[in-house]
Enzyme design. Structure first.
Site, PDB file in Angstrom:
ATOM      1  N   HIS A  47     -44.647  68.299  62.534  1.00  0.00           N
ATOM      2  CA  HIS A  47     -44.222  69.567  61.907  1.00  0.00           C
ATOM      3  C   HIS A  47     -45.322  70.153  61.025  1.00  0.00           C
ATOM      4  O   HIS A  47     -45.044  70.684  59.956  1.00  0.00           O
ATOM      5  CB  HIS A  47     -42.923  69.377  61.102  1.00  0.00           C
ATOM      6  CG  HIS A  47     -41.711  69.359  61.982  1.00  0.00           C
ATOM      7  ND1 HIS A  47     -41.160  70.503  62.511  1.00  0.00           N
ATOM      8  CD2 HIS A  47     -40.962  68.331  62.439  1.00  0.00           C
ATOM      9  CE1 HIS A  47     -40.108  70.188  63.247  1.00  0.00           C
ATOM     10  NE2 HIS A  47     -39.968  68.876  63.231  1.00  0.00           N
ATOM     11  N   SER A  80     -37.539  69.593  91.721  1.00  0.00           N
ATOM     12  CA  SER A  80     -38.001  68.632  90.715  1.00  0.00           C
ATOM     13  C   SER A  80     -37.130  67.384  90.689  1.00  0.00           C
ATOM     14  O   SER A  80     -35.915  67.462  90.508  1.00  0.00           O
ATOM     15  CB  SER A  80     -37.985  69.267  89.319  1.00  0.00           C
ATOM     16  OG  SER A  80     -38.331  68.278  88.355  1.00  0.00           O
ATOM     17  N   GLY A 140     -36.874  65.133  76.905  1.00  0.00           N
ATOM     18  CA  GLY A 140     -36.161  65.303  75.631  1.00  0.00           C
ATOM     19  C   GLY A 140     -36.247  64.088  74.732  1.00  0.00           C
ATOM     20  O   GLY A 140     -35.363  63.848  73.918  1.00  0.00           O
ATOM     21  N   LEU A 143     -41.589  62.994  73.655  1.00  0.00           N
ATOM     22  CA  LEU A 143     -42.868  62.608  74.263  1.00  0.00           C
ATOM     23  C   LEU A 143     -43.461  63.762  75.060  1.00  0.00           C
ATOM     24  O   LEU A 143     -44.393  63.595  75.826  1.00  0.00           O
ATOM     25  CB  LEU A 143     -42.682  61.360  75.137  1.00  0.00           C
ATOM     26  CG  LEU A 143     -42.119  60.154  74.377  1.00  0.00           C
ATOM     27  CD1 LEU A 143     -41.848  58.989  75.325  1.00  0.00           C
ATOM     28  CD2 LEU A 143     -43.056  59.702  73.258  1.00  0.00           C
ATOM     29  N   SER A 144     -42.879  64.927  74.878  1.00  0.00           N
ATOM     30  CA  SER A 144     -43.374  66.176  75.441  1.00  0.00           C
ATOM     31  C   SER A 144     -43.427  66.251  76.963  1.00  0.00           C
ATOM     32  O   SER A 144     -44.468  66.527  77.563  1.00  0.00           O
ATOM     33  CB  SER A 144     -44.733  66.539  74.844  1.00  0.00           C
ATOM     34  OG  SER A 144     -44.841  67.938  74.907  1.00  0.00           O
ATOM     35  N   SER A 146     -42.075  68.638  78.228  1.00  0.00           N
ATOM     36  CA  SER A 146     -42.232  70.092  78.401  1.00  0.00           C
ATOM     37  C   SER A 146     -43.703  70.461  78.559  1.00  0.00           C
ATOM     38  O   SER A 146     -44.077  71.188  79.479  1.00  0.00           O
ATOM     39  CB  SER A 146     -41.591  70.855  77.241  1.00  0.00           C
ATOM     40  OG  SER A 146     -42.104  70.438  76.000  1.00  0.00           O
ATOM     41  N   ASP A 194     -48.630  69.790  71.454  1.00  0.00           N
ATOM     42  CA  ASP A 194     -48.350  69.091  72.706  1.00  0.00           C
ATOM     43  C   ASP A 194     -49.300  69.508  73.827  1.00  0.00           C
ATOM     44  O   ASP A 194     -49.790  68.679  74.595  1.00  0.00           O
ATOM     45  CB  ASP A 194     -46.907  69.375  73.152  1.00  0.00           C
ATOM     46  CG  ASP A 194     -45.905  69.083  72.055  1.00  0.00           C
ATOM     47  OD1 ASP A 194     -46.276  68.404  71.082  1.00  0.00           O
ATOM     48  OD2 ASP A 194     -44.750  69.542  72.163  1.00  0.00           O
ATOM     49  N   TYR A 246     -34.954  73.411  64.775  1.00  0.00           N
ATOM     50  CA  TYR A 246     -36.423  73.412  64.735  1.00  0.00           C
ATOM     51  C   TYR A 246     -36.898  74.771  64.219  1.00  0.00           C
ATOM     52  O   TYR A 246     -37.739  74.867  63.330  1.00  0.00           O
ATOM     53  CB  TYR A 246     -36.955  73.138  66.150  1.00  0.00           C
ATOM     54  CG  TYR A 246     -38.450  72.974  66.245  1.00  0.00           C
ATOM     55  CD1 TYR A 246     -39.030  71.711  66.321  1.00  0.00           C
ATOM     56  CD2 TYR A 246     -39.293  74.086  66.275  1.00  0.00           C
ATOM     57  CE1 TYR A 246     -40.397  71.549  66.417  1.00  0.00           C
ATOM     58  CE2 TYR A 246     -40.664  73.936  66.371  1.00  0.00           C
ATOM     59  CZ  TYR A 246     -41.211  72.669  66.454  1.00  0.00           C
ATOM     60  OH  TYR A 246     -42.571  72.537  66.544  1.00  0.00           O
TER      61      TYR A 246
END
Ligand code: ADP
Ligand code: MG
Length: 410
Positions: A47, A80, A140, A143-144, A146, A194, A246
């Protein structure tokens, strides 16, 4: 007795094979190539990316791999096979339909990158694509997954439209493209840690990212030489970074920073004490709860100072000092920033005698533990037992090893 769940990790060759197989099964033809990008673990400095702070992440060896073939009709078709999911997800969309909150689902991370690259002129005339995705990055879990998805499609799209892999400088241009997909299309206001970790990761190294100076410096992260490992305990209490929590933390920091240092500047431009004392007056003036504003700001300011000291400790291979900083970072995220859930705290307490902390955005996700290899088995058992006793979901685990950044596999 229950078996510990270790997170599945395929080799690059296996991911390449599986992505090609999925592509062939679904689209009935061969892809032009396969690209992959890793998840990341943030070792310290959470953060602070959106506040001009400092973070020390590294790229994981767990990756998301994409088999891709260009289409000439501006359509994007995606299949996916996400980790842990039984059935693959499929999606199809016209590129011209992509925009903020469009699509409003997981595919936004993929088509959002194609859209953002087109908007910024990196690939002005993006053709359509067929894409098959396989992944070992838990979704989720902090650990990214995304960024792994965004950076894999970014390097694929870059190479397919430019005819060569992105240079280091061109990778730098892909960072804002990937961020824009996440910020604008998906609507998660994350700060760029990330994507840098996934694009610039190097095996055996951690990255010291300074978001104020906009620099990435590599530092050795060779735990094996010291018989140490970095254990990741995924609490399996999934987080959602776009659910408002967030954004509310970030909103306060953005506002206070704007008021104290002005547009386009970061809190690093003023002394920490000055920032903290001025924030009180500002919060009262705004009719905000001054103690909340102060705690949030204190975390951001101190976490950055702590991470700078942790970078020095890493350079000196002083792991005792580094572990202490990890503990303090967790306590700050818990007590000042208030993003630590009960599940995270349970894992942290169970591993407490080693250096441990939550990692990533919080509100769920994972805890990391820096410990001697000989202690892994007992620690895994303790964390698992604590979760079971509290009635929390079963944890899963991996040993995090610094791997290489996004690249073509074949
Ligand atoms: P994290 O990045 O920590 O894993 P985020 O909430 O930022 O958590 O991103 C997770 C989201 O990314 C998922 O909910 C999903 O929408 C998307 N995602 C990640 N990996 C995949 C994948 N392999 N297939 C489909 N969607 C994925
Ligand atoms: Mg994410």
């Amino acid at each position: 007795m229950k078996m510990t769940q270790w997170i599945n990790t395929r080799t690059p060759e296996e991911l390449d094979r599986d992505a090609r197989q999925l592509f062939d099964d679904h689209f009935g033809t061969k892809p032009a190539g396969v690209w992959a990008a890793p998840g990341r673990v943030n070792v310290i400095g959470d953060h602070v990316d959106y506040a001009g702070g400092v973070s020390i992440p590294f790229a994981l060896t767990q990756m998301t791999a994409l088999a891709v073939r260009l289409r000439s009709d501006q359509r994007v078709r995606i299949i996916s096979q996400a980790p842990g999911a039984i059935d693959p997800l499929s999606f199809e969309m016209e590129l011209s339909e992509v925009g903020p909150k469009h699509p409003d689902n997981w595919a936004g991370y993929v088509v959002g990158v194609l859209w953002a690259g087109q908007q910024s002129g990196i690939w002005p005339n993006c053709p359509g694509m067929d894409i098959a995705i396989v992944s070992d990055v838990p979704v989720g879990s902090g650990l990214s997954s995304s960024a792994a998805l965004e950076c894999a499609i970014a390097v694929a799209a870059f190479e397919l439209t430019h005819g060569h892999a992105p240079s280091q400088e061109e990778r730098g241009q892909l960072v804002p493209v990937c961020m824009r997909a996440e910020n604008d299309v998906v609507g998660a206001s994350t700060g760029g840690l990330d994507q840098r970790a996934s694009l610039f990761g190097v095996a055996g190294k951690a990255l010291v990212i300074d978001f104020h100076a906009d620099t990435v410096t590599l530092v050795p992260f060779d735990l094996a030489a010291q018989d140490m490992v970095l254990l990741v305990a995924d609490t399996n209490a999934p987080h959602a970074l776009n659910d408002g929590q967030y954004a509310s933390r970030r909103g306060i920091i953005d506002e206070v920073s704007l008021a104290l240092v002005g547009e386009g500047k970061t809190l690093r431009e003023i002394a920490a004490e000055q920032a903290l004392s001025q924030a009180d007056a500002w919060a009262i003036e705004q009719g905000l709860d001054a103690s909340i504003v102060r705690r949030r700001l204190q975390h951001v300011v101190e976490e950055t100072q702590r991470t700078l000291k942790a970078a020095e400790a890493l350079q000196d291979a002083d792991m005792a000092a580094f572990r202490q900083y990890m503990q303090e970072s967790h306590e700050s995220l818990r007590d000042l920033y208030e993003v630590v859930t009960e599940e995270l705290e349970s894992a942290f307490q169970a591993a407490g005698r080693f250096g441990a902390r939550m990692t990533g955005g919080g509100f769920g996700g994972s805890v990391i533990v820096l410990l001697p290899e000989s202690e892994v088995e007992d620690t895994v058992a303790q964390i698992s037992r604590a979760a079971a006793d509290a009635g929390f979901p079963e944890c899963s685990f991996l040993l995090a090893v610094p791997g290489d950044g996004a690249r073509r596999l074949s």
